[in-house]
Design a protein around this motif. Structure first.
Motif, PDB file in Angstrom:
ATOM      1  N   ARG A  38       5.550 -59.523  92.370  1.00  0.00           N
ATOM      2  CA  ARG A  38       6.511 -59.155  91.331  1.00  0.00           C
ATOM      3  C   ARG A  38       5.806 -58.974  89.990  1.00  0.00           C
ATOM      4  NH1 ARG A  38      10.101 -62.793  92.129  1.00  0.00           N
ATOM      5  NH2 ARG A  38       9.279 -64.339  90.663  1.00  0.00           N
ATOM      6  N   GLN A  39       4.858 -59.840  89.693  1.00  0.00           N
ATOM      7  CA  GLN A  39       4.126 -59.714  88.434  1.00  0.00           C
ATOM      8  C   GLN A  39       3.284 -58.435  88.416  1.00  0.00           C
ATOM      9  OE1 GLN A  39       1.911 -63.297  87.615  1.00  0.00           O
ATOM     10  NE2 GLN A  39       3.671 -64.633  87.986  1.00  0.00           N
ATOM     11  N   LEU A  40       2.604 -58.163  89.532  1.00  0.00           N
ATOM     12  CA  LEU A  40       1.812 -56.936  89.607  1.00  0.00           C
ATOM     13  C   LEU A  40       2.715 -55.710  89.502  1.00  0.00           C
ATOM     14  CD1 LEU A  40      -0.672 -57.903  92.473  1.00  0.00           C
ATOM     15  CD2 LEU A  40      -1.207 -57.656  90.038  1.00  0.00           C
ATOM     16  N   HIS A  41       3.861 -55.768  90.162  1.00  0.00           N
ATOM     17  CA  HIS A  41       4.818 -54.662  90.118  1.00  0.00           C
ATOM     18  C   HIS A  41       5.296 -54.412  88.691  1.00  0.00           C
ATOM     19  CE1 HIS A  41       9.072 -53.284  90.095  1.00  0.00           C
ATOM     20  NE2 HIS A  41       8.674 -52.447  91.035  1.00  0.00           N
ATOM     21  N   ASP A  42       5.652 -55.480  87.996  1.00  0.00           N
ATOM     22  CA  ASP A  42       6.240 -55.332  86.664  1.00  0.00           C
ATOM     23  C   ASP A  42       5.243 -54.817  85.634  1.00  0.00           C
ATOM     24  OD1 ASP A  42       8.580 -56.228  87.732  1.00  0.00           O
ATOM     25  OD2 ASP A  42       8.447 -58.261  86.900  1.00  0.00           O
ATOM     26  N   HIS A  43       3.944 -55.001  85.883  1.00  0.00           N
ATOM     27  CA  HIS A  43       2.929 -54.562  84.923  1.00  0.00           C
ATOM     28  C   HIS A  43       2.170 -53.320  85.402  1.00  0.00           C
ATOM     29  CE1 HIS A  43       3.581 -58.794  83.690  1.00  0.00           C
ATOM     30  NE2 HIS A  43       3.308 -58.342  82.479  1.00  0.00           N
ATOM     31  N   SER A  44       2.631 -52.700  86.473  1.00  0.00           N
ATOM     32  CA  SER A  44       1.919 -51.547  87.031  1.00  0.00           C
ATOM     33  C   SER A  44       2.221 -50.287  86.233  1.00  0.00           C
ATOM     34  CB  SER A  44       2.302 -51.349  88.497  1.00  0.00           C
ATOM     35  OG  SER A  44       3.701 -51.166  88.631  1.00  0.00           O
ATOM     36  N   GLN A  45       1.327 -49.337  86.335  1.00  0.00           N
ATOM     37  CA  GLN A  45       1.435 -48.054  85.648  1.00  0.00           C
ATOM     38  C   GLN A  45       1.123 -46.930  86.642  1.00  0.00           C
ATOM     39  OE1 GLN A  45       2.439 -47.504  82.554  1.00  0.00           O
ATOM     40  NE2 GLN A  45       2.631 -49.688  82.033  1.00  0.00           N
ATOM     41  N   PRO A  46       1.611 -45.709  86.434  1.00  0.00           N
ATOM     42  CA  PRO A  46       2.369 -45.213  85.274  1.00  0.00           C
ATOM     43  C   PRO A  46       3.851 -45.561  85.334  1.00  0.00           C
ATOM     44  CG  PRO A  46       2.039 -43.452  86.833  1.00  0.00           C
ATOM     45  CD  PRO A  46       1.294 -44.626  87.382  1.00  0.00           C
ATOM     46  N   TYR A  47       4.322 -46.006  86.501  1.00  0.00           N
ATOM     47  CA  TYR A  47       5.659 -46.576  86.621  1.00  0.00           C
ATOM     48  C   TYR A  47       5.560 -47.715  87.625  1.00  0.00           C
ATOM     49  CZ  TYR A  47       5.631 -43.119  90.448  1.00  0.00           C
ATOM     50  OH  TYR A  47       5.290 -42.357  91.532  1.00  0.00           O
ATOM     51  N   LYS A  48       6.574 -48.532  87.687  1.00  0.00           N
ATOM     52  CA  LYS A  48       6.498 -49.749  88.489  1.00  0.00           C
ATOM     53  C   LYS A  48       6.386 -49.422  89.977  1.00  0.00           C
ATOM     54  CE  LYS A  48       9.045 -52.562  85.142  1.00  0.00           C
ATOM     55  NZ  LYS A  48      10.260 -53.387  84.903  1.00  0.00           N
ATOM     56  N   HIS A  49       5.367 -50.012  90.605  1.00  0.00           N
ATOM     57  CA  HIS A  49       5.155 -49.856  92.036  1.00  0.00           C
ATOM     58  C   HIS A  49       4.402 -51.083  92.541  1.00  0.00           C
ATOM     59  CE1 HIS A  49       1.357 -48.387  90.284  1.00  0.00           C
ATOM     60  NE2 HIS A  49       0.790 -48.781  91.416  1.00  0.00           N
ATOM     61  N   ALA A  50       4.364 -51.250  93.834  1.00  0.00           N
ATOM     62  CA  ALA A  50       3.669 -52.398  94.419  1.00  0.00           C
ATOM     63  C   ALA A  50       2.860 -51.945  95.622  1.00  0.00           C
ATOM     64  CB  ALA A  50       4.661 -53.488  94.825  1.00  0.00           C
ATOM     65  N   VAL A  51       1.742 -52.617  95.848  1.00  0.00           N
ATOM     66  CA  VAL A  51       0.859 -52.337  96.979  1.00  0.00           C
ATOM     67  C   VAL A  51       0.676 -53.625  97.769  1.00  0.00           C
ATOM     68  CG1 VAL A  51      -1.403 -51.524  97.717  1.00  0.00           C
ATOM     69  CG2 VAL A  51      -0.349 -50.567  95.650  1.00  0.00           C
ATOM     70  N   ILE A  52       1.050 -53.594  99.045  1.00  0.00           N
ATOM     71  CA  ILE A  52       0.841 -54.730  99.946  1.00  0.00           C
ATOM     72  C   ILE A  52      -0.342 -54.385 100.839  1.00  0.00           C
ATOM     73  CG2 ILE A  52       1.839 -56.167 101.764  1.00  0.00           C
ATOM     74  CD1 ILE A  52       4.595 -55.419 100.688  1.00  0.00           C
ATOM     75  N   ASP A  53      -1.390 -55.166 100.775  1.00  0.00           N
ATOM     76  CA  ASP A  53      -2.600 -54.858 101.542  1.00  0.00           C
ATOM     77  C   ASP A  53      -2.446 -55.157 103.026  1.00  0.00           C
ATOM     78  OD1 ASP A  53      -4.027 -53.961  99.311  1.00  0.00           O
ATOM     79  OD2 ASP A  53      -4.573 -56.010  98.758  1.00  0.00           O
ATOM     80  N   LYS A  54      -1.659 -56.176 103.371  1.00  0.00           N
ATOM     81  CA  LYS A  54      -1.477 -56.560 104.776  1.00  0.00           C
ATOM     82  C   LYS A  54       0.001 -56.821 105.010  1.00  0.00           C
ATOM     83  CE  LYS A  54      -6.082 -58.671 105.050  1.00  0.00           C
ATOM     84  NZ  LYS A  54      -6.839 -59.936 105.267  1.00  0.00           N
ATOM     85  N   LEU A  55       0.702 -55.818 105.521  1.00  0.00           N
ATOM     86  CA  LEU A  55       2.146 -55.945 105.699  1.00  0.00           C
ATOM     87  C   LEU A  55       2.495 -56.626 107.016  1.00  0.00           C
ATOM     88  CD1 LEU A  55       4.997 -55.278 104.656  1.00  0.00           C
ATOM     89  CD2 LEU A  55       4.852 -53.142 105.959  1.00  0.00           C
ATOM     90  N   VAL A 126      10.934 -58.469  94.622  1.00  0.00           N
ATOM     91  CA  VAL A 126       9.719 -57.903  94.028  1.00  0.00           C
ATOM     92  C   VAL A 126      10.061 -56.859  92.972  1.00  0.00           C
ATOM     93  CG1 VAL A 126       7.652 -56.521  94.480  1.00  0.00           C
ATOM     94  CG2 VAL A 126       8.273 -58.382  96.036  1.00  0.00           C
ATOM     95  N   THR A 127      11.017 -55.982  93.272  1.00  0.00           N
ATOM     96  CA  THR A 127      11.297 -54.847  92.381  1.00  0.00           C
ATOM     97  C   THR A 127      12.424 -55.117  91.397  1.00  0.00           C
ATOM     98  OG1 THR A 127      12.906 -53.849  93.896  1.00  0.00           O
ATOM     99  CG2 THR A 127      10.588 -53.259  94.208  1.00  0.00           C
ATOM    100  N   GLY A 128      13.298 -56.078  91.714  1.00  0.00           N
ATOM    101  CA  GLY A 128      14.457 -56.296  90.871  1.00  0.00           C
ATOM    102  C   GLY A 128      15.518 -55.230  91.034  1.00  0.00           C
ATOM    103  N   CYS A 129      15.443 -54.451  92.116  1.00  0.00           N
ATOM    104  CA  CYS A 129      16.408 -53.377  92.329  1.00  0.00           C
ATOM    105  C   CYS A 129      17.733 -53.946  92.817  1.00  0.00           C
ATOM    106  CB  CYS A 129      15.871 -52.369  93.342  1.00  0.00           C
ATOM    107  SG  CYS A 129      15.844 -52.961  95.050  1.00  0.00           S
TER     108      CYS A 129
END
Length: 631
Positions: A38-55, A126-129
């Motif tokens: 969630r922290q990585l998502h909220d501070h990501s650029q150019p817009y909020k996104h998240a990357v999971i290395d091992k799903l 994670v996204t707050g959606c």
């Protein structure tokens, strides 16, 4: 433990056991992992996104991958915006016959895990959606082999809330960034105090690139005017096997807003409708320039002596004779297009060709046939390739409609004199905007040019394109436009390189095709549809001027494919085309693949025109006069 606490404890234990049975990676749903994402998502650029290395559990995902590559069929799909190999929608897996479903048990489990309550809750944390539907599943599998790509778009259709992509590339050998296929995310230019009415549009270059990796998932919230992204072309040759080395296999799709009957249903009001053609395909990206003085009526059948004096040093003199112009005009009236070979004067064409070859050699040096981790690949130039502030070359967009290098019409007074190539190209651009050229267009087409937009363009391999756009036939005030383009792509010296252009796989072709109202993609067939350059050569429209104007069309017209283009022209050297584009016809330049042996160069324009017909009418005194009436 009290009696009241005991049922709660049992439920928590059952929930934990249930989570442990899910096929996700053991650490994925842990609270500390959720907080970190969630922290990585909220501070990501150019817009909020998240990357999971091992799903998922790796062995589980390998089984799912095996089922996908061995049991599912992939169909090649190509439009102006993408080229991919894709399965059908995997929404209805549960509805397959038992015998077929038995072949896909892991894939079914994967889908149910993704759209199950635990993972949907994870995404919301994670996204707050807002709430996500558990019943509306929407995903498919795609394989991007060499030459496949997906151009810039924002995914905004219907009730989509979260976009995701799960990579199923081989874990060994690991995917290399040089192989292409990265997910590219774009910043946007937003409205501000100086431009309060400006719609959000993506900038021309991505700021974040995420290469594929086995078991990696990327997701982001779908946001109108913000979530612009693309998939870089896959450029590695690979082993040619389905799902093999160099095959960018992935599962992608969307989580939707809850549907009626689900908790969190928001009603139909406010849902984003599917983008219309009027939204997707702008008819013009810049305001047209109007001529200070219109041509006198009746229209000339030959440019004036003063106009001819201006044109002769620049153009092939054969195109400035009354005999040839009369024959070409008759041909245009019949076919609504002309293709004129060897258009520029030889002295200018020869010098310009040498300069363009030199410039291409700089970009093409050591670009194709490079070995990376044992695999042959064609390198994609950096997005800054070819930019040259001193000489006026800059990347233009917006990339959800177009991207290429453009030359400014004039050099800046604050910079030193431009190089010879830029100077020559500006002279040709000045030719296009001159009143003498307007007179030549009128003589060739019997149309009155009233305004124009023009550009000097360079399309770079692996980067550039223009998407389909045109006037909608349903608009009451829609008018035909005259597309004019001077191809300046030098002929390749190697036969193998010439075959790459001619085959159409490298892209860069000019394409015109009829739009089906209600669709939102320009789907087309191969490069040799009706009106192709091959046909133009057969019926004389690509020959030398005298021959071209006199030969009649030979042979029967090839049967038009259902979705084939009306006209398709491959990149050529010193060839001018004039195409009358009616409302309801879309035009674009096909994405230029990294396979292309060189850049694609042209000087182009779009003219607003009026049809003029001569009518005989009697004046008040009974004298016969000719008057011009707008068609």
């Amino acid at each position: 433990m009290t009696a009241a606490e005991e049922p709660t404890a049992k439920r928590q234990k059952l929930n934990e056991e249930k989570k442990q049975q899910l096929p996700f990676h053991p650490s994925l749903l842990q609270p500390d992992i959720v907080d970190r994402l969630r922290q990585l998502h909220d501070h990501s650029q150019p817009y909020k996104h998240a990357v999971i290395d091992k799903l998922f559990d790796p062995d589980f995902l390998k089984r799912a991958r095996k089922e996908i590559t061995e049991q599912l069929s992939f169909r090649e799909k190509e439009t102006d915006i993408y080229k991919i190999n894709q399965t059908g929608d995997l929404t209805n897996l549960s509805g397959l016959p038992a015998a077929e479903l038995a072949l896909l048990p892991t894939l079914l489990e994967l889908r149910d895990a993704l759209y199950g309550p635990d993972f949907r809750a994870f995404l919301q944390k994670v996204t707050g959606c807002g709430p996500l539907s558990g019943s509306k599943t929407d995903m498919s599998c795609a394989e991007y082999s060499e030459g496949c790509y997906l151009l810039n778009h924002d995914d905004v259709i219907g009730t989509r809330r979260i976009s995701f992509i799960l990579y199923l590339v081989l874990d060994e050998p690991a995917w290399q960034p040089e192989w292409g296929g990265a997910l590219e995310l774009y910043p946007v230019l937003e409205a501000d105090e100086k431009n309060p009415d400006r719609p959000n549009v993506p900038v021309a270059k991505p700021s974040t690139c995420i290469p594929p990796a086995f078991n990696q998932m990327v997701f982001f919230e779908v946001q109108p005017g913000h979530s612009f992204h693309s998939v870089e072309e896959v450029v590695v040759h690979g082993d040619g096997q389905k799902g093999g080395v160099g095959a960018r296999v992935s599962l992608s799709g969307w989580f939707h807003k809850p549907v009626e009957g689900e908790e969190g249903y928001e009603g139909s009001e406010g849902f984003q409708a599917k983008s219309s053609l009027q939204q997707l395909y702008a008819t013009s990206l810049s305001a047209p320039t109007r001529y200070e003085e219109q041509l006198p009526l009746p229209l000339p059948t030959l440019p004036s002596s003063a106009d001819l004096d201006y044109l002769r040093p620049l153009l092939n003199p054969a195109y400035l004779t009354s005999k040839v112009i009369d024959l070409l005009r008759a041909q245009f009236v019949e076919q609504s297009h002309l293709v004129l070979a060897d258009f520029l004067a030889p002295s200018i064409a020869n010098e310009l060709e040498g300069l363009i070859r030199e410039r291409d050699a700089e970009m093409e040096k050591d670009r194709r046939g490079v070995t990376v981790n044992g695999q042959t690949t064609n390198n994609i130039p950096p997005h800054t390739a070819g930019e040259d502030e001193r000489n006026g070359w800059a990347v233009v967009g917006p990339p959800h409609l177009q991207r290429y290098l453009a030359l400014s019409p004039s050099s800046s007074a604050s910079t030193p004199a431009a190089d010879r190539l830029s100077t020559l190209l500006r002279e040709i651009h000045a030719l296009f905007t001159s009143s003498a050229f307007a007179a030549l267009l009128a003589s060739l087409t019997s149309l009155l040019p009233t305004a124009y937009t023009t550009a000097v363009r360079r399309f770079r391999p692996g980067l550039d394109y223009s998407l389909a756009r045109g006037e909608s036939a349903s608009e009451p005030d829609a008018q035909a436009k005259l597309d004019v383009g001077l191809g300046l792509t030098p002929k390749c010296e190697k036969e193998s390189d010439r075959e790459v252009w001619e085959g159409g796989e490298a892209g860069g072709w000019d394409v015109w095709l009829a739009n089906e109202e209600g669709g939102d993609e320009a789907t087309y067939g191969g490069g040799g549809g009706r009106g192709s350059a091959k046909e133009a050569a057969e019926n004389g429209t690509a020959d030398a001027p005298e021959t071209q104007a006199q030969e009649e069309a030979e042979g029967e017209e090839e049967e038009e494919e259902e979705d084939g283009p009306l006209l398709a022209l491959e990149p050529e050297w010193n060839r001018l085309h004039l195409v009358l584009r009616d409302p309801g016809v879309l035009s674009f330049v096909k994405y230029l693949s990294a396979r292309a042996p060189a850049s694609r160069w042209d000087v182009v324009g779009e003219w607003e025109v009026q049809g003029i017909e001569e009518e005989k009418a009697e004046d008040d005194d009974g004298d016969n006069q000719e008057e011009a009436a707008q068609a």
